[in-house]
Design a protein around this motif. Structure first.
Motif, PDB file in Angstrom:
ATOM      1  N   ALA A  98     -37.717 -15.649  29.023  1.00  0.00           N
ATOM      2  CA  ALA A  98     -36.609 -16.100  28.176  1.00  0.00           C
ATOM      3  C   ALA A  98     -35.830 -14.882  27.681  1.00  0.00           C
ATOM      4  CB  ALA A  98     -37.135 -16.917  26.999  1.00  0.00           C
ATOM      5  N   PRO A  99     -34.826 -14.450  28.432  1.00  0.00           N
ATOM      6  CA  PRO A  99     -34.087 -13.224  28.092  1.00  0.00           C
ATOM      7  C   PRO A  99     -33.466 -13.236  26.696  1.00  0.00           C
ATOM      8  CG  PRO A  99     -33.547 -13.926  30.318  1.00  0.00           C
ATOM      9  CD  PRO A  99     -34.348 -15.034  29.705  1.00  0.00           C
ATOM     10  N   ASN A 100     -33.041 -14.404  26.220  1.00  0.00           N
ATOM     11  CA  ASN A 100     -32.352 -14.456  24.927  1.00  0.00           C
ATOM     12  C   ASN A 100     -33.288 -14.278  23.737  1.00  0.00           C
ATOM     13  OD1 ASN A 100     -33.470 -16.971  25.566  1.00  0.00           O
ATOM     14  ND2 ASN A 100     -32.052 -18.077  24.245  1.00  0.00           N
ATOM     15  N   SER A 101     -34.584 -14.493  23.933  1.00  0.00           N
ATOM     16  CA  SER A 101     -35.527 -14.349  22.818  1.00  0.00           C
ATOM     17  C   SER A 101     -36.540 -13.223  23.037  1.00  0.00           C
ATOM     18  CB  SER A 101     -36.276 -15.667  22.589  1.00  0.00           C
ATOM     19  OG  SER A 101     -37.017 -16.037  23.751  1.00  0.00           O
ATOM     20  N   TYR A 102     -36.482 -12.565  24.186  1.00  0.00           N
ATOM     21  CA  TYR A 102     -37.448 -11.500  24.483  1.00  0.00           C
ATOM     22  C   TYR A 102     -37.141 -10.253  23.659  1.00  0.00           C
ATOM     23  CZ  TYR A 102     -40.288  -8.140  27.028  1.00  0.00           C
ATOM     24  OH  TYR A 102     -41.204  -7.168  27.357  1.00  0.00           O
ATOM     25  N   ASN A 103     -38.178  -9.577  23.216  1.00  0.00           N
ATOM     26  CA  ASN A 103     -38.028  -8.335  22.447  1.00  0.00           C
ATOM     27  C   ASN A 103     -37.877  -7.152  23.411  1.00  0.00           C
ATOM     28  OD1 ASN A 103     -38.032  -6.385  20.425  1.00  0.00           O
ATOM     29  ND2 ASN A 103     -40.272  -6.337  20.283  1.00  0.00           N
ATOM     30  N   TRP A 104     -36.650  -6.931  23.850  1.00  0.00           N
ATOM     31  CA  TRP A 104     -36.385  -5.870  24.837  1.00  0.00           C
ATOM     32  C   TRP A 104     -36.667  -4.501  24.234  1.00  0.00           C
ATOM     33  CZ3 TRP A 104     -35.376  -7.285  29.734  1.00  0.00           C
ATOM     34  CH2 TRP A 104     -34.945  -8.601  29.946  1.00  0.00           C
ATOM     35  N   ASN A 105     -37.309  -3.628  25.025  1.00  0.00           N
ATOM     36  CA  ASN A 105     -37.590  -2.271  24.543  1.00  0.00           C
ATOM     37  C   ASN A 105     -37.699  -1.311  25.726  1.00  0.00           C
ATOM     38  OD1 ASN A 105     -40.610  -2.023  25.334  1.00  0.00           O
ATOM     39  ND2 ASN A 105     -40.529  -3.968  24.213  1.00  0.00           N
ATOM     40  N   THR A 106     -37.723  -0.039  25.430  1.00  0.00           N
ATOM     41  CA  THR A 106     -37.712   0.987  26.479  1.00  0.00           C
ATOM     42  C   THR A 106     -39.035   1.078  27.230  1.00  0.00           C
ATOM     43  OG1 THR A 106     -38.325   2.664  24.833  1.00  0.00           O
ATOM     44  CG2 THR A 106     -35.973   2.370  25.288  1.00  0.00           C
ATOM     45  N   THR A 107     -40.094   0.484  26.686  1.00  0.00           N
ATOM     46  CA  THR A 107     -41.389   0.520  27.379  1.00  0.00           C
ATOM     47  C   THR A 107     -41.293  -0.187  28.724  1.00  0.00           C
ATOM     48  OG1 THR A 107     -42.557   0.508  25.266  1.00  0.00           O
ATOM     49  CG2 THR A 107     -43.839  -0.055  27.220  1.00  0.00           C
ATOM     50  N   LEU A 108     -40.595  -1.314  28.748  1.00  0.00           N
ATOM     51  CA  LEU A 108     -40.416  -2.058  29.997  1.00  0.00           C
ATOM     52  C   LEU A 108     -39.707  -1.196  31.033  1.00  0.00           C
ATOM     53  CD1 LEU A 108     -40.430  -4.571  31.777  1.00  0.00           C
ATOM     54  CD2 LEU A 108     -38.475  -5.429  30.484  1.00  0.00           C
ATOM     55  N   ILE A 109     -38.678  -0.494  30.615  1.00  0.00           N
ATOM     56  CA  ILE A 109     -37.941   0.382  31.532  1.00  0.00           C
ATOM     57  C   ILE A 109     -38.847   1.490  32.047  1.00  0.00           C
ATOM     58  CG2 ILE A 109     -36.023   2.024  31.713  1.00  0.00           C
ATOM     59  CD1 ILE A 109     -34.552   0.299  29.595  1.00  0.00           C
ATOM     60  N   ARG A 110     -39.615   2.097  31.152  1.00  0.00           N
ATOM     61  CA  ARG A 110     -40.515   3.178  31.561  1.00  0.00           C
ATOM     62  C   ARG A 110     -41.508   2.711  32.612  1.00  0.00           C
ATOM     63  NH1 ARG A 110     -45.522   4.097  30.606  1.00  0.00           N
ATOM     64  NH2 ARG A 110     -45.685   2.613  28.864  1.00  0.00           N
ATOM     65  N   ILE A 111     -42.061   1.516  32.419  1.00  0.00           N
ATOM     66  CA  ILE A 111     -43.057   1.000  33.356  1.00  0.00           C
ATOM     67  C   ILE A 111     -42.426   0.732  34.721  1.00  0.00           C
ATOM     68  CG2 ILE A 111     -44.626  -0.911  33.858  1.00  0.00           C
ATOM     69  CD1 ILE A 111     -45.019  -1.189  30.797  1.00  0.00           C
ATOM     70  N   LEU A 112     -41.287   0.030  34.732  1.00  0.00           N
ATOM     71  CA  LEU A 112     -40.620  -0.283  36.001  1.00  0.00           C
ATOM     72  C   LEU A 112     -40.131   0.984  36.707  1.00  0.00           C
ATOM     73  CD1 LEU A 112     -38.549  -3.430  34.983  1.00  0.00           C
ATOM     74  CD2 LEU A 112     -40.552  -3.376  36.483  1.00  0.00           C
ATOM     75  N   LYS A 113     -39.705   1.950  35.916  1.00  0.00           N
ATOM     76  CA  LYS A 113     -39.214   3.210  36.480  1.00  0.00           C
ATOM     77  C   LYS A 113     -40.316   3.967  37.207  1.00  0.00           C
ATOM     78  CE  LYS A 113     -36.058   6.931  35.140  1.00  0.00           C
ATOM     79  NZ  LYS A 113     -35.350   7.559  33.983  1.00  0.00           N
ATOM     80  N   SER A 114     -41.563   3.736  36.794  1.00  0.00           N
ATOM     81  CA  SER A 114     -42.694   4.453  37.407  1.00  0.00           C
ATOM     82  C   SER A 114     -43.074   3.905  38.778  1.00  0.00           C
ATOM     83  CB  SER A 114     -43.905   4.426  36.474  1.00  0.00           C
ATOM     84  OG  SER A 114     -44.406   3.114  36.329  1.00  0.00           O
ATOM     85  N   LEU A 115     -42.466   2.791  39.199  1.00  0.00           N
ATOM     86  CA  LEU A 115     -42.682   2.302  40.565  1.00  0.00           C
ATOM     87  C   LEU A 115     -42.051   3.285  41.553  1.00  0.00           C
ATOM     88  CD1 LEU A 115     -41.960  -1.525  40.189  1.00  0.00           C
ATOM     89  CD2 LEU A 115     -44.081  -0.529  41.074  1.00  0.00           C
ATOM     90  N   LYS A 116     -42.801   3.648  42.582  1.00  0.00           N
ATOM     91  CA  LYS A 116     -42.341   4.657  43.533  1.00  0.00           C
ATOM     92  C   LYS A 116     -42.313   4.103  44.961  1.00  0.00           C
ATOM     93  CE  LYS A 116     -42.257   7.707  40.223  1.00  0.00           C
ATOM     94  NZ  LYS A 116     -40.948   8.101  39.632  1.00  0.00           N
TER      95      LYS A 116
END
Length: 283
Positions: A98-116
């Motif tokens: 649910a994008p409209n109620s999700y607590n977006w934060n930089t941790t999600l970006i960091r985790i996805l960014k670590s995919l190689k």
């Protein structure tokens, strides 16, 4: 819904109500959703060139983060994917529930960014990505995570002097899919993979120069019972539910996905990622 489908689903729901109690209920809610099957498939084609022989593609889909799927689970998933040492990673939609109620934060970006992956990371929109006014938010997160969006677009994956085509359409339910535009000027001699969130779109794809379609969306039904099979799948995942299908020259693969939605259960329907290995079959 016809009478046969209604009876099947009603009977199945009754069995689920009676059977998913005690230990079985606990397993379906707490154990199976946390499992992960690494589903390996070989894709052989005379269009796959020698440079791409043994080229490895990992597909993951339908994480639905925020609905009984945590960032710590995502981190474990990323570690598992990286251990496969993929040449290419594709995500076929529905990042958060649910994008409209999700607590977006930089941790999600960091985790996805670590995919190689040596040849990049690509993704397409799912219906939950567009839903809840999430389109721009999800795109921004995926951009920052190093994923390239294929929204009615195609790109060329190159290795040495050889290449294959990777295309992706917008979500069927809430987007504006346009396969004609996506494959405009496509070279039919190139091995071509299409990312399409909803698997039933394959009935249209089969009329185009596409060799493989990778989809998710169905969750495999999430709850499957012996003999009866799945109890319910969403719109545009009613015909092709899980696994491999041969439609003329097109091969369709439908992953059961990683997370859950609507109900936090999985039964006889383990979460999975796909690991595809391309094989050249030149004589």
């Amino acid at each position: 819904m016809n009478r046969r489908s209604f009876l099947k689903k009603s009977f199945g729901s009754l069995l689920a109500f009676l059977g998913l109690g005690g230990g079985t209920y606990y397993y379906a809610r707490e154990i199976e959703p946390s499992l992960l099957d690494i589903h390996e498939e070989t894709i052989s084609s005379d269009k796959v060139t020698s440079e791409f022989d043994n080229f490895k593609i990992v597909q993951f889909s339908d994480t639905h983060i925020g609905f009984h799927y945590s960032l710590s689970q995502l981190e474990e998933l990323v570690q598992t994917i990286n251990k496969q040492k993929p040449d290419l990673i594709v995500f076929t939609g529905d990042l958060v529930d649910a994008p409209n109620s999700y607590n977006w934060n930089t941790t999600l970006i960091r985790i996805l960014k670590s995919l190689k992956a040596t040849h990049g990371k690509y993704w397409i929109f799912g219906n939950h990505d567009h839903g809840g006014y999430g389109t721009n938010i999800v795109k921004n997160v995926m951009d920052q995570s190093g994923f390239k969006l294929l929204q009615n677009q195609q790109t060329t994956i190159k290795k040495g002097q050889e290449s294959f085509a990777l295309a992706g359409i917008d979500d069927v339910m809430l987007g504006d899919p346009n396969l004609e535009k996506t494959l405009k000027n496509a070279d039919p001699s190139l091995f071509t993979i299409l990312l399409a969130h909803e698997p039933d779109f394959a009935d249209k794809t089969v009329d185009y120069p596409v060799d493989v379609q990778l989809s998710g969306h169905s969750h495999g039904g999430q709850v499957r019972l012996p003999i009866i099979g799945h109890l319910y799948t969403p719109l545009y995942a009613e015909k092709y539910v899980k696994g491999k299908y041969q439609l003329g020259q097109l091969i369709l693969y439908v992953t059961k996905g990683v997370g859950t939605t609507r109900l936090p259960y999985r039964f006889l329907c383990e979460p999975e990622i796909y690991v595809f290995t391309l094989k050249a079959t030149h004589s």
